[in-house]
Design a protein around this motif. Structure first.
Motif, mmCIF file in Angstrom:
data_model
loop_
_atom_site.group_PDB
_atom_site.id
_atom_site.type_symbol
_atom_site.label_atom_id
_atom_site.label_comp_id
_atom_site.label_asym_id
_atom_site.label_seq_id
_atom_site.Cartn_x
_atom_site.Cartn_y
_atom_site.Cartn_z
ATOM 1 N N GLU A 63 0.815 -1.225 0.000
ATOM 2 C CA GLU A 63 0.000 0.000 0.000
ATOM 3 C C GLU A 63 0.848 1.274 0.000
ATOM 4 O OE1 GLU A 63 -3.150 0.182 2.822
ATOM 5 O OE2 GLU A 63 -3.563 -1.963 2.716
ATOM 6 N N TYR A 64 1.996 1.209 0.652
ATOM 7 C CA TYR A 64 2.790 2.427 0.831
ATOM 8 C C TYR A 64 4.186 2.221 0.260
ATOM 9 C CZ TYR A 64 -1.032 3.162 4.034
ATOM 10 O OH TYR A 64 -2.277 3.284 4.560
ATOM 11 N N GLY A 65 4.410 2.778 -0.922
ATOM 12 C CA GLY A 65 5.714 2.637 -1.568
ATOM 13 C C GLY A 65 6.707 3.617 -0.976
ATOM 14 N N PHE A 66 7.974 3.429 -1.329
ATOM 15 C CA PHE A 66 9.012 4.315 -0.800
ATOM 16 C C PHE A 66 8.817 5.739 -1.337
ATOM 17 C CE2 PHE A 66 13.116 6.482 -1.238
ATOM 18 C CZ PHE A 66 13.487 6.528 0.097
ATOM 19 N N TYR A 67 8.472 5.849 -2.622
ATOM 20 C CA TYR A 67 8.434 7.195 -3.205
ATOM 21 C C TYR A 67 7.192 7.961 -2.780
ATOM 22 C CZ TYR A 67 12.697 6.306 -5.608
ATOM 23 O OH TYR A 67 14.022 6.049 -5.847
ATOM 24 N N SER A 68 6.033 7.353 -2.908
ATOM 25 C CA SER A 68 4.791 7.993 -2.454
ATOM 26 C C SER A 68 4.608 9.405 -3.002
ATOM 27 C CB SER A 68 4.709 8.003 -0.925
ATOM 28 O OG SER A 68 4.610 6.682 -0.473
ATOM 29 N N ASN A 69 4.997 9.594 -4.261
ATOM 30 C CA ASN A 69 4.717 10.867 -4.904
ATOM 31 C C ASN A 69 3.226 10.960 -5.188
ATOM 32 O OD1 ASN A 69 7.454 11.732 -5.154
ATOM 33 N ND2 ASN A 69 7.710 10.250 -6.827
ATOM 34 N N VAL A 70 2.655 12.129 -5.009
ATOM 35 C CA VAL A 70 1.235 12.304 -5.323
ATOM 36 C C VAL A 70 1.064 12.026 -6.816
ATOM 37 C CG1 VAL A 70 -0.674 13.949 -5.437
ATOM 38 C CG2 VAL A 70 0.898 13.981 -3.471
ATOM 39 N N ASN A 71 0.196 11.063 -7.126
ATOM 40 C CA ASN A 71 0.016 10.648 -8.519
ATOM 41 C C ASN A 71 -1.444 10.257 -8.742
ATOM 42 O OD1 ASN A 71 0.022 9.477 -11.026
ATOM 43 N ND2 ASN A 71 1.963 8.379 -10.719
ATOM 44 N N PRO A 72 -2.216 11.143 -9.415
ATOM 45 C CA PRO A 72 -3.652 10.870 -9.591
ATOM 46 C C PRO A 72 -3.918 9.628 -10.428
ATOM 47 C CG PRO A 72 -2.963 12.797 -10.888
ATOM 48 C CD PRO A 72 -1.801 12.416 -10.009
ATOM 49 N N GLU A 73 -2.880 9.139 -11.136
ATOM 50 C CA GLU A 73 -3.098 7.977 -12.022
ATOM 51 C C GLU A 73 -2.836 6.648 -11.332
ATOM 52 O OE1 GLU A 73 -0.644 8.858 -15.384
ATOM 53 O OE2 GLU A 73 -1.733 10.751 -15.627
ATOM 54 N N VAL A 74 -2.246 6.664 -10.176
ATOM 55 C CA VAL A 74 -1.960 5.403 -9.482
ATOM 56 C C VAL A 74 -2.769 5.374 -8.183
ATOM 57 C CG1 VAL A 74 -0.170 3.971 -8.420
ATOM 58 C CG2 VAL A 74 0.347 5.259 -10.496
ATOM 59 N N SER A 75 -3.745 4.473 -8.159
ATOM 60 C CA SER A 75 -4.617 4.394 -6.970
ATOM 61 C C SER A 75 -3.930 3.658 -5.843
ATOM 62 C CB SER A 75 -5.896 3.632 -7.300
ATOM 63 O OG SER A 75 -6.660 4.367 -8.193
ATOM 64 N N HIS A 76 -4.285 4.045 -4.633
ATOM 65 C CA HIS A 76 -3.968 3.249 -3.455
ATOM 66 C C HIS A 76 -5.008 2.126 -3.438
ATOM 67 C CE1 HIS A 76 -4.242 2.307 0.864
ATOM 68 N NE2 HIS A 76 -2.983 2.712 0.941
ATOM 69 N N PRO A 77 -4.672 0.925 -2.920
ATOM 70 C CA PRO A 77 -5.669 -0.152 -2.951
ATOM 71 C C PRO A 77 -7.025 0.243 -2.353
ATOM 72 C CG PRO A 77 -3.567 -0.963 -2.109
ATOM 73 C CD PRO A 77 -3.392 0.507 -2.353
ATOM 74 N N ARG A 78 -7.021 1.174 -1.389
ATOM 75 C CA ARG A 78 -8.302 1.540 -0.760
ATOM 76 C C ARG A 78 -8.838 2.903 -1.164
ATOM 77 N NH1 ARG A 78 -7.195 1.277 5.094
ATOM 78 N NH2 ARG A 78 -5.010 0.869 4.595
ATOM 79 N N TRP A 79 -8.035 3.718 -1.791
ATOM 80 C CA TRP A 79 -8.499 5.061 -2.148
ATOM 81 C C TRP A 79 -8.028 5.425 -3.552
ATOM 82 C CZ3 TRP A 79 -5.327 4.768 2.472
ATOM 83 C CH2 TRP A 79 -6.063 4.693 3.656
ATOM 84 N N SER A 80 -8.975 5.894 -4.381
ATOM 85 C CA SER A 80 -8.555 6.461 -5.667
ATOM 86 C C SER A 80 -7.790 7.737 -5.348
ATOM 87 C CB SER A 80 -9.783 6.808 -6.503
ATOM 88 O OG SER A 80 -9.446 7.834 -7.421
ATOM 89 N N GLN A 81 -6.795 8.047 -6.134
ATOM 90 C CA GLN A 81 -6.039 9.280 -5.879
ATOM 91 C C GLN A 81 -6.366 10.352 -6.921
ATOM 92 O OE1 GLN A 81 -4.767 9.600 -3.118
ATOM 93 N NE2 GLN A 81 -4.388 7.523 -2.418
#
Ligand code: MTE
Length: 319
Positions: free
Chosen positions: A260-278
């Motif tokens: 769920e939490y990658g090292f980079y964690s850059n805000v990216n509207p195209e890559v969803s978190h498993p529980r939340w669309s970004q």
């Protein structure tokens, strides 16, 4: 992020003045220095909410145009899991955080490791006010006038050596004062990490204040990180150690849920978190829960400044 509840204090038991009052010798020292002229314009005790003012110079290069989130929301809607899982818990419980004396050790792969006291950190570089857009992975955002200076100013002091490739951030654990650290929700202390070039980027702020005052405890007093192009959890609060390291460090969230939490964690509207669309976000303090959401911007709107850091990288893989 997980759901866990701490026993709640009844509203009538909350004494807001106590949340703010008399907690910093270094503030008094800075105030005394102000009257003796030793430090120039340094913090004075006393402001509307009882927190010391922290003078700074606005940096016009770092001001987002959206209106700032009301101060009352910035200081009462927080994530600081050491004080509980509810957004209102840090405001209620973080008054017990012991912020003095405070020491921040900067160590590891460097020629001149050093432990800095707060008085030293406050004087290390000119204090700037920067209004940053902040985006939480849970889908809400804020616009916050932070006060601090680039982390690079601190890192340069210790002279990173050729083996320093990453920076690990370690935050305070005060079991007696932090009701949340008795729970196993995370592996304490809360840790985060950046690549060295991310840590040295001019946007990355070592932060000691907001809204013209020193940081409230619930926002990470007395000193925290702010990395505005990454999800909020990268911005570690109440820092005690900054370590220059050779290998990519493991963050607390990365350890608890690596998928769920990658090292980079850059805000990216195209890559969803498993529980939340970004793809979109709710701006706290703006309209109502029924108001249309805002579209989330790539790198939280800081792409022109930071996209080059990730050239050639697959940002789906390196999420
Ligand atoms: N730092 C520590 N030590 N503990 C935490 O729980 N939460 C993170 C980050 N830093 C956290 C932390 C998360 S999830 C977010 S979204 C931001 O702090 C929230 O910062 P704010 O409350 O000042 O808006």
């Amino acid at each position: 992020m997980p759901t866990y509840r701490y026993p709640r204090i009844h509203a009538s038991e909350i004494t807001p003045e106590e949340v703010w009052h008399g907690r910093r010798d270094w503030i008094k020292a800075a105030g005394a220095a102000l009257t003796t002229g030793a430090l120039g314009a340094w913090p004075q005790v006393g402001s509307a909410a009882g927190l010391a003012a922290l003078p700074s110079t606005p940096n016009a290069n770092y001001v987002v145009m959206d209106p700032s989130t009301p101060e009352k929301d910035v200081i009462s809607y927080n994530n600081y899991y050491e004080f509980g899982m509810d957004k209102g818990d840090p405001f209620l419980y973080a008054k017990t955080l012991q912020t003095e004396p405070w020491a921040l050790s900067v160590e590891g792969e460097c020629a001149a490791p050093k432990t800095f006291g707060m008085d030293e950190l406050l004087k290390l570089a000119p204090m700037e006010e920067r209004v940053y857009r902040m985006r939480c992975v849970e889908g809400w955002s804020m616009v916050i006038p932070w006060i601090g200076y680039p982390l690079s100013a601190l890192l340069k002091q210790v002279q990173p050596n050729g083996r320093a490739k990453f920076v690990e951030f370690v935050t305070a654990v005060q079991p007696k004062n932090m009701p949340g650290v008795s729970s196993r929700v995370l592996d304490w202390p809360y840790k985060e990490g950046l690549r060295l070039d991310e840590a040295m980027h001019p946007l990355t702020l070592l932060t000691m204040g907001l809204y013209g005052k020193v940081l409230p405890n619930q926002n990470g007093a007395p000193v925290r990180l702010v990395v505005p192009w990454k999800y909020g959890f990268k911005s570690a609060k109440s820092l005690v150690t900054i370590r220059l390291v050779e290998k990519q460090p493991v963050s607390s969230w990365g350890r608890s849920a690596p998928s769920e939490y990658g090292f980079y964690s850059n805000v990216n509207p195209e890559v969803s978190h498993p529980r939340w669309s970004q793809a979109s976000e709710r701006r706290i303090g703006e309209g109502s829960v029924f108001s249309p959401k805002r579209k989330t911007l790539m790198f939280n709107g800081y792409g022109s400044e930071v996209a080059s850091l990730y050239q050639g990288m697959d940002l789906r893989k390196n999420f």
